[in-house]
Design a protein around this motif. Structure first.
Motif: not given
Ligand code: PEP
Ligand code: CO
Length: 457
Positions: A355-374
């Motif tokens: 199947r013909t696709v363009l592979w794009v990487s979004d390296p943002m949305h799987g790497n979100t985390r909370g800090t101690a200060s919220g």
């Protein structure tokens, strides 16, 4: 409305999504006001044209063949109040500068796709938000983006307001109008890369080594253009004209379908609010309202893929959204996170077959985390790790990463940690300005462009 043409599935209409489940459906209370807003939207001129959309489809087909590279980026959530010249100009500039770095490093054209002029609607994991006010808990609807409600924590602001769809459309129109004028007026003319340096606006800092690298590259490019002109190349104008395309998450289907039309002498329906809408991670259910809507439009279509996306799901989505396997149609935007991408991406690539696709990487949305200060943050190290892993996995399997998707701003914000300027968690409060997700600042974005250019070469 007729659907008797070659490009429209015969059981589809711009409204057929209404019989399907929408997990992010906006609960408007005033149905008449919704009707008024939708008819108003439907009566307004389009924001983009079918010719532009067809061009972008051709360009994505080129990127699928490895002949060019897609750079997609902008705010997580655009706000109506951000429709001002400075944020628009600086966002355009950072995208142009990144693309210049990529063109130079890759030796291939770069297709620039902004997350702007309509990125106003946001999916939320929770329908409501509870805060402690004067010692008691108060529960209100979550903030769903300026297309739906406002983020002040009051019942009035959080009530979904249908007229915001019209206001969003008007602001998208003003944004795109300004961007078109800047580009037509020579803002992005490759003969003058020195104007692209954000420092003349006094708004953003760049560490000296990165600035020197960028300036040397700009001079080299200006020299090369002059050389070609001296040779009498007729195509120089074509080479130096910079195109910009728009994209946003196609989330509020009332808004999207109101501007979904046929155009004279062409088959099919076009979503004329943007060139490339995408389906989000939370709304890509095969039988849901969004996939139903997206399968009938002619635009190139993005689909976000998080860690739960397996080969079977993705193949079924591709067969539904692109049954004829048309080139330039499908953009798979993978957002797994730095760890999950290592195990999940390879099997996904192998599962879709030819199947013909363009592979794009979004390296943002799987790497979100909370800090101690919220605060919510993302680390430039994780972002870099996910990008590098994606490139390596594609190289191993004989496929290629054809584009990247960033949340970024041209401003000097402190929302993501790390990078050469080494923003620390303690410093996040200095200039934390995002409406929702943490964005790369100017310097972090440019650094990642250099990293990509080196790694992909
Ligand atoms: C986004 O792009 O802002 C977003 C909500 O992404 P996703 O659907 O991948 O979570
Ligand atoms: Co986001």
């Amino acid at each position: 409305m007729t659907t008797a043409d070659n490009a429209t599935p015969n059981d589809w209409t711009p409204d057929s999504w209404k019989s399907r489940l929408d997990p992010q459906q906006v609960l408007y209370t005033d149905r008449d006001a919704v009707e008024r807003a939708v008819s108003k939207l439907a009566s307004l001129p389009p924001l983009v044209t079918s010719w532009e959309i067809d061009h972008l489809r051709d360009k994505i087909a080129q990127a699928q063949r490895g002949e060019s590279f897609v750079l997609q980026g902008g705010d997580c959530a655009e706000r109506l109040d951000d429709c001002r010249p400075e944020p628009i100009t600086s966002r355009l500039k950072i995208l142009l500068q990144m693309s210049l770095v990529l063109v130079h490093g890759l030796g291939r054209p770069v297709v620039r796709v902004g997350r702007f002029a309509g990125q106003y609607a946001k999916p939320r994991s929770s329908k409501t938000e509870t805060k402690e006010i004067d010692g008691s808990p108060v529960e209100l609807p979550s903030y769903f983006g300026d297309l739906v409600n406002r983020d002040d924590f009051t019942p009035e602001a959080r009530a979904p307001d249908p007229h915001l769809m019209v206001r969003g459309y008007q602001h998208a129109a003003m944004t795109i109008n300004f961007i078109r004028a800047l580009i037509d007026g020579g803002f992005a003319d490759l003969h003058h890369p020195e104007y692209w340096d954000l420092s003349f606006m006094g708004s953003a800092k760049l560490e000296p080594p990165l600035r020197e690298q960028y300036q040397a590259m700009s001079r080299e490019l200006a020299g090369a253009l002059k050389f070609m002109e001296n040779l009498g190349e007729k195509t120089v104008d074509d080479l130096t004209r910079v195109d910009f395309y728009t994209s946003h998450e196609g989330l509020n289907l009332l808004y999207e379908s109101a501007q979904t039309r046929t155009v004279p002498r062409k088959d099919g329906f076009y979503n004329l609010t943007t060139h490339m809408p995408w389906v989000g991670e939370r709304t890509r259910d095969l039988d849901g309202a969004h996939v139903e809507y997206f399968r009938g439009i002619r635009n190139p279509v993005g689909v976000k893929l998080g860690p739960s996306a397996d080969g079977e799901t993705v193949s079924a989505l591709l067969d539904r959204l692109n049954p004829t396997n048309e080139p330039g149609r499908m953009v798979l935007i993978v957002r797994m996170g730095a760890e999950q991408v290592q195990t999940n991406l390879g099997p996904l690539i192998q599962s879709i077959g030819d199947r013909t696709v363009l592979w794009v990487s979004d390296p943002m949305h799987g790497n979100t985390r909370g800090t101690a200060s919220g605060r919510k943050t993302r680390s430039v190290d994780d972002i870099r790790t996910e990008l590098e892993a994606s490139i390596d996995i594609h190289a191993r399997l004989g496929t290629h990463l054809g584009g990247v998707h960033f949340e970024l701003t041209g401003e000097d914000v402190t929302e993501c940690v790390g990078g050469a300027a080494d923003v620390t968690e303690d410093q996040l409060d200095q200039n934390y300005a995002t409406a929702l997700d943490p964005r790369l600042n100017y310097q972090q974005a440019l650094e990642l462009a250099f990293l990509l250019a080196n790694k992909l070469t």
